[in-house]
Design a protein around this motif. Sequence first.
Motif, PDB file in Angstrom:
ATOM      1  N   ALA A  84       0.861  -1.007  -0.015  1.00 30.87           N
ATOM      2  CA  ALA A  84      -0.065   0.009  -0.067  1.00 30.87           C
ATOM      3  C   ALA A  84       0.825   1.194  -0.028  1.00 30.87           C
ATOM      4  O   ALA A  84       1.727   1.330   0.914  1.00 30.87           O
ATOM      5  N   LEU A  85       0.702   2.063  -0.927  1.00 28.55           N
ATOM      6  CA  LEU A  85       1.527   3.367  -1.115  1.00 28.55           C
ATOM      7  C   LEU A  85       0.833   4.560  -0.868  1.00 28.55           C
ATOM      8  O   LEU A  85      -0.373   4.680  -1.610  1.00 28.55           O
ATOM      9  N   ALA A  86       1.551   5.575  -0.473  1.00 29.96           N
ATOM     10  CA  ALA A  86       0.856   6.892  -0.560  1.00 29.96           C
ATOM     11  C   ALA A  86       1.535   7.584  -1.751  1.00 29.96           C
ATOM     12  O   ALA A  86       2.544   8.080  -1.507  1.00 29.96           O
ATOM     13  N   VAL A 123      -3.017   2.201  -4.086  1.00 30.55           N
ATOM     14  CA  VAL A 123      -2.231   3.357  -4.022  1.00 30.55           C
ATOM     15  C   VAL A 123      -3.514   4.329  -3.603  1.00 30.55           C
ATOM     16  O   VAL A 123      -4.668   4.098  -4.037  1.00 30.55           O
ATOM     17  N   MET A 124      -2.931   5.493  -2.930  1.00 27.28           N
ATOM     18  CA  MET A 124      -4.145   6.367  -2.258  1.00 27.28           C
ATOM     19  C   MET A 124      -3.211   7.745  -2.129  1.00 27.28           C
ATOM     20  O   MET A 124      -2.002   7.727  -1.946  1.00 27.28           O
ATOM     21  N   PRO A 125      -4.100   8.723  -1.772  1.00 33.99           N
ATOM     22  CA  PRO A 125      -3.291   9.978  -1.569  1.00 33.99           C
ATOM     23  C   PRO A 125      -2.261   9.962  -0.214  1.00 33.99           C
ATOM     24  O   PRO A 125      -1.359  10.541   0.035  1.00 33.99           O
ATOM     25  N   ALA A 126      -3.068   9.238   0.730  1.00 30.28           N
ATOM     26  CA  ALA A 126      -2.420   9.060   2.082  1.00 30.28           C
ATOM     27  C   ALA A 126      -2.568   7.757   2.859  1.00 30.28           C
ATOM     28  O   ALA A 126      -3.972   7.635   2.920  1.00 30.28           O
ATOM     29  N   LEU A 127      -1.973   7.289   3.515  1.00 32.06           N
ATOM     30  CA  LEU A 127      -2.327   5.986   4.378  1.00 32.06           C
ATOM     31  C   LEU A 127      -3.018   6.250   5.537  1.00 32.06           C
ATOM     32  O   LEU A 127      -2.643   7.174   6.127  1.00 32.06           O
ATOM     33  N   PRO A 128      -4.170   5.415   5.882  1.00 32.95           N
ATOM     34  CA  PRO A 128      -4.594   5.771   7.203  1.00 32.95           C
ATOM     35  C   PRO A 128      -3.785   5.565   8.596  1.00 32.95           C
ATOM     36  O   PRO A 128      -3.091   4.850   8.365  1.00 32.95           O
ATOM     37  N   LEU A 129      -4.153   6.350   9.401  1.00 35.47           N
ATOM     38  CA  LEU A 129      -3.241   6.553  10.712  1.00 35.47           C
ATOM     39  C   LEU A 129      -4.224   5.846  11.728  1.00 35.47           C
ATOM     40  O   LEU A 129      -5.403   6.325  11.882  1.00 35.47           O
ATOM     41  N   THR A 130      -3.429   5.454  12.877  1.00 34.02           N
ATOM     42  CA  THR A 130      -3.991   5.423  14.306  1.00 34.02           C
ATOM     43  C   THR A 130      -4.072   6.566  14.962  1.00 34.02           C
ATOM     44  O   THR A 130      -3.312   7.561  14.552  1.00 34.02           O
ATOM     45  N   VAL A 188       0.951   3.918  10.870  1.00 36.91           N
ATOM     46  CA  VAL A 188       0.185   3.468   9.726  1.00 36.91           C
ATOM     47  C   VAL A 188      -0.902   2.549  10.456  1.00 36.91           C
ATOM     48  O   VAL A 188      -0.594   1.727  11.388  1.00 36.91           O
ATOM     49  N   ASP A 189      -2.273   2.634  10.058  1.00 31.15           N
ATOM     50  CA  ASP A 189      -3.141   1.767  10.656  1.00 31.15           C
ATOM     51  C   ASP A 189      -3.059   0.519   9.821  1.00 31.15           C
ATOM     52  O   ASP A 189      -3.851   0.384   8.604  1.00 31.15           O
ATOM     53  N   THR A 190      -2.497  -0.637  10.324  1.00 27.09           N
ATOM     54  CA  THR A 190      -2.142  -1.715   9.371  1.00 27.09           C
ATOM     55  C   THR A 190      -3.247  -2.666   9.226  1.00 27.09           C
ATOM     56  O   THR A 190      -3.426  -3.207   8.149  1.00 27.09           O
ATOM     57  N   ARG A 191      -4.436  -2.560  10.307  1.00 26.45           N
ATOM     58  CA  ARG A 191      -5.359  -3.503  10.001  1.00 26.45           C
ATOM     59  C   ARG A 191      -6.169  -2.771   9.176  1.00 26.45           C
ATOM     60  O   ARG A 191      -6.580  -3.716   8.197  1.00 26.45           O
ATOM     61  N   ALA A 192      -6.467  -1.548   8.867  1.00 29.30           N
ATOM     62  CA  ALA A 192      -7.177  -1.097   7.881  1.00 29.30           C
ATOM     63  C   ALA A 192      -6.925  -1.176   6.433  1.00 29.30           C
ATOM     64  O   ALA A 192      -7.422  -1.612   5.725  1.00 29.30           O
ATOM     65  N   LEU A 193      -5.669  -1.133   6.184  1.00 29.87           N
ATOM     66  CA  LEU A 193      -4.915  -1.439   5.176  1.00 29.87           C
ATOM     67  C   LEU A 193      -4.843  -3.211   4.770  1.00 29.87           C
ATOM     68  O   LEU A 193      -4.949  -3.172   3.450  1.00 29.87           O
ATOM     69  N   ALA A 213      -7.163  -5.117   5.456  1.00 29.88           N
ATOM     70  CA  ALA A 213      -8.516  -5.307   5.122  1.00 29.88           C
ATOM     71  C   ALA A 213      -8.868  -5.011   3.663  1.00 29.88           C
ATOM     72  O   ALA A 213      -9.770  -5.639   3.042  1.00 29.88           O
ATOM     73  N   ARG A 214      -8.381  -3.772   3.398  1.00 25.24           N
ATOM     74  CA  ARG A 214      -8.395  -3.219   1.969  1.00 25.24           C
ATOM     75  C   ARG A 214      -7.579  -4.008   0.667  1.00 25.24           C
ATOM     76  O   ARG A 214      -7.865  -4.209  -0.216  1.00 25.24           O
ATOM     77  N   LEU A 215      -6.215  -4.298   1.301  1.00 21.69           N
ATOM     78  CA  LEU A 215      -5.462  -4.763   0.324  1.00 21.69           C
ATOM     79  C   LEU A 215      -5.547  -6.368   0.157  1.00 21.69           C
ATOM     80  O   LEU A 215      -5.622  -6.733  -1.174  1.00 21.69           O
ATOM     81  N   PHE A 216      -6.088  -6.927   1.013  1.00 17.36           N
ATOM     82  CA  PHE A 216      -6.295  -8.583   0.924  1.00 17.36           C
ATOM     83  C   PHE A 216      -7.800  -8.831   1.148  1.00 17.36           C
ATOM     84  O   PHE A 216      -7.948 -10.150   1.410  1.00 17.36           O
ATOM     85  N   CYS A 217      -8.784  -7.889   0.779  1.00 15.76           N
ATOM     86  CA  CYS A 217      -9.970  -8.534   0.931  1.00 15.76           C
ATOM     87  C   CYS A 217     -10.451  -9.371  -0.033  1.00 15.76           C
ATOM     88  O   CYS A 217     -10.076  -9.577  -1.381  1.00 15.76           O
TER      89      CYS A 217
END
Length: 450
Positions: free
Chosen positions: A398-400, A427-434, A439-444, A446-450
Amino acid sequence: MMSHALLQAWDKTWPRQGGNRAILQASDRQACTFRELERRASDWLAGHSPSAARSLGGLSVVFAAPNGIGWFEIFLGLMRAGAVAIPLDAAEPPAAQRGLAESLRAGFWWDGSRLVALTRSHRYRDPEVCLVKLTSGSTGRPRPLAFTAAQMLADARQVTTTMGIGQRDLNYALIPLGHSYGLGNLTIPLVANGVPLVCGGAALPHAIARDFMQWHPTVFPGVPAVWRALASAGVERASLASLRMAISGGAPLAPEVAREFAERFGLRLHNFYGSSETGGIAFDRTGDATVFGGVGPALRGVRVTRGLGKRIRVCSAAVFTHANRRRRSRFGCWMPPDLVTVDSRGMLRLTGRRGRTVKITGRRVSLGEIESRLRTLSGVREAWVDIGPGARPALGAALATDRPVSELRAELLADTASWKVPKKWLVMPALPLTGRGKVDTRALAARLFC
């Protein structure tokens, strides 16, 4: 009750600073002098039942409060009572706060209005223990680290002397005061050295710019997400004119972001590296290493030597020693899980993290190594890499960034083995944060390997 070293330092600071400004709250413009802060902390403690106040000595107290005057009222009040403070994130729900307090065998939980006594409490025998940091490490479960007043003072001293921060500065507080980063760079410097601070209103670029135009802070310890947002937003260069030192810590900073920020504001970012167990470890004094992905040499008073594999051993008076087998006399020693290279000049560079090595098609792959390589690609502001679940796991990234995946993959393949190139891309403008700015790895995932 005998006072510990941190309380003794505060009892020298507040009379000396007296009517000087200690804290500003940008959200409501409320201000508090050092003398007023001492009175408010005493009033907070006196507001509880005499039996509760008398029984606090040696017991830990869990509390959560936003950055501001109220946070210091509780922290200083607990110090005055001889209690051991356990600060939590302000966003932590009340039920979770109490559950955590019970699991840590705390004596009390501050519910926002009163001290709630808990059963099965643990009392610390060492009167110098004043604070417990919580770190999840690799387990995801909070792990308590007990620190003495002397260790907290040593961390703040190593930070302020290396960075040249003093009473004439005004710290800008966006990072939580109770996190290890905030304790060493904001909280203890105010308590022990009289370095005032302004608590930011919101972690948004234009809100930060307004705070700077109003209050003129000189030192800003922030996280990469803040620097990335400032570098890409339409914030006027003159709005940060008062800032003399911009510090990035808490997570890896992409060199691309450091270069963008320097170009936009004419000010170098300075990488800061540390851990909950050690406090501050290294700092890029010039900002030269930061633009190339380095984190600089060790802080003054910190000794870094080569440990096992690509890890380092950190020794200083700030490293926690409670149940620490790497204790050496009055100094503690700890080996962080990060993989670090150290060049002949003592410059540190993070290359990954221990335990993040996986097998793909029979070959070992360091996820941290791939992340580091992705961060060097032009236009990449942040990167996170992992493997998906299943019998045949795929490498994902996952890349910003604003660049298309096809370009990124082609550039990576130019000097990277094909089996180290991610198969899944996000790819996204910014990675989600806790809430801690990481970096909110759980959220990423869930999106990357859904």
